[in-house]
Design a protein around this motif. Sequence first.
Motif, mmCIF file in Angstrom:
data_model
loop_
_atom_site.group_PDB
_atom_site.id
_atom_site.type_symbol
_atom_site.label_atom_id
_atom_site.label_comp_id
_atom_site.label_asym_id
_atom_site.label_seq_id
_atom_site.Cartn_x
_atom_site.Cartn_y
_atom_site.Cartn_z
ATOM 1 N N ASP A 127 -3.810 8.658 -6.629
ATOM 2 C CA ASP A 127 -4.572 7.403 -6.642
ATOM 3 C C ASP A 127 -3.678 6.310 -6.042
ATOM 4 O O ASP A 127 -3.087 5.515 -6.762
ATOM 5 C CB ASP A 127 -4.972 7.044 -8.074
ATOM 6 C CG ASP A 127 -5.879 5.824 -8.132
ATOM 7 O OD1 ASP A 127 -6.417 5.414 -7.076
ATOM 8 O OD2 ASP A 127 -6.038 5.258 -9.226
ATOM 9 N N PRO A 128 -3.567 6.294 -4.701
ATOM 10 C CA PRO A 128 -2.626 5.378 -4.042
ATOM 11 C C PRO A 128 -3.040 3.913 -4.170
ATOM 12 O O PRO A 128 -4.201 3.605 -4.433
ATOM 13 C CB PRO A 128 -2.688 5.824 -2.585
ATOM 14 C CG PRO A 128 -4.057 6.378 -2.423
ATOM 15 C CD PRO A 128 -4.374 7.046 -3.736
ATOM 16 N N GLU B 224 -4.118 0.674 -2.490
ATOM 17 C CA GLU B 224 -4.831 0.396 -1.250
ATOM 18 C C GLU B 224 -4.895 -1.103 -1.016
ATOM 19 O O GLU B 224 -5.044 -1.881 -1.963
ATOM 20 C CB GLU B 224 -6.233 0.994 -1.311
ATOM 21 C CG GLU B 224 -6.215 2.514 -1.439
ATOM 22 C CD GLU B 224 -7.600 3.122 -1.611
ATOM 23 O OE1 GLU B 224 -8.584 2.366 -1.809
ATOM 24 O OE2 GLU B 224 -7.691 4.355 -1.553
ATOM 25 N N VAL B 225 -4.784 -1.510 0.267
ATOM 26 C CA VAL B 225 -4.818 -2.920 0.630
ATOM 27 C C VAL B 225 -6.057 -3.570 0.025
ATOM 28 O O VAL B 225 -7.160 -3.041 0.099
ATOM 29 C CB VAL B 225 -4.806 -3.093 2.165
ATOM 30 C CG1 VAL B 225 -4.996 -4.554 2.561
ATOM 31 C CG2 VAL B 225 -3.508 -2.563 2.746
ATOM 32 N N PRO C 114 -1.343 8.399 0.401
ATOM 33 C CA PRO C 114 -2.173 9.137 -0.560
ATOM 34 C C PRO C 114 -1.364 10.077 -1.459
ATOM 35 O O PRO C 114 -1.756 10.323 -2.599
ATOM 36 C CB PRO C 114 -3.141 9.922 0.327
ATOM 37 C CG PRO C 114 -3.225 9.112 1.576
ATOM 38 C CD PRO C 114 -1.848 8.520 1.774
ATOM 39 N N GLU D 202 -6.496 -4.080 -3.181
ATOM 40 C CA GLU D 202 -6.565 -3.718 -4.600
ATOM 41 C C GLU D 202 -5.749 -4.716 -5.419
ATOM 42 O O GLU D 202 -4.790 -5.304 -4.931
ATOM 43 C CB GLU D 202 -5.997 -2.302 -4.768
ATOM 44 C CG GLU D 202 -6.104 -1.726 -6.145
ATOM 45 C CD GLU D 202 -5.581 -0.291 -6.211
ATOM 46 O OE1 GLU D 202 -5.637 0.264 -7.314
ATOM 47 O OE2 GLU D 202 -5.122 0.257 -5.202
ATOM 48 N N GLU E 206 0.856 -1.182 0.000
ATOM 49 C CA GLU E 206 0.000 0.000 0.000
ATOM 50 C C GLU E 206 0.895 1.237 0.000
ATOM 51 O O GLU E 206 2.028 1.198 0.464
ATOM 52 C CB GLU E 206 -0.888 -0.006 1.237
ATOM 53 C CG GLU E 206 -0.092 0.106 2.538
ATOM 54 C CD GLU E 206 -0.933 -0.050 3.791
ATOM 55 O OE1 GLU E 206 -2.097 0.373 3.790
ATOM 56 O OE2 GLU E 206 -0.411 -0.597 4.771
ATOM 57 N N ASP F 261 7.259 5.213 -1.290
ATOM 58 C CA ASP F 261 6.293 6.296 -1.392
ATOM 59 C C ASP F 261 6.895 7.612 -1.837
ATOM 60 O O ASP F 261 6.219 8.602 -1.934
ATOM 61 C CB ASP F 261 5.620 6.544 -0.028
ATOM 62 C CG ASP F 261 4.677 5.423 0.325
ATOM 63 O OD1 ASP F 261 4.407 4.582 -0.546
ATOM 64 O OD2 ASP F 261 4.214 5.401 1.474
#
Length: 171
Positions: free
Chosen positions: A119-120, A122-123, A43, A125, A40, A159
């Motif tokens: 559009d990060p 996310e767990v 944001p 996904e 993940e 990140d």
Amino acid sequence: MKTHILAAAGAVALFALSPMAGAHEFTQGGITVDHPMAFETAPSARAGGGFMTIANDGDEDDRLIAVRAEFPKVEIHTTLEENGVSKMVHVAAIDLPAGETVALEPGGYHVMFMGLDGDPFEVGEEIEATLVFEKAGELDITFNVEARGAVGHSDHDHDHDHGHDGHEMNH
């Protein structure tokens, strides 16, 4: 009836929490890709890393020469360390010797998905991608997005901003 439904729901929940829940593999000829995943991201992340192991059980050497996915830019990277500074750089291909397994993992080879722009990952996904091998051809795979610190993966941070010519991180 209600007891059976609750028991089944409990079994599903236990499986989902087990280390095997995220295990998945894809095969093309003598190439097997095991557990493609990404962590993940925050944001504000502009890029995220993809990891997996690739086993070449074939009789001849092969190479991973490209990765395609629905992002502005997707590259194969490796991490080099110089004077205590890690720098991620683009590589044209990853050699896959016959009979060997190559790990794409934090701190080494990895897939870099660039252009997240708000559009990060996310767990839970899933990221659809196509791996392109020099000899084995194309293999469609799915990267599962997992929480940082997931079993079996280092917790290296992806990140931060990734320039087109590599970037540096102080450790």
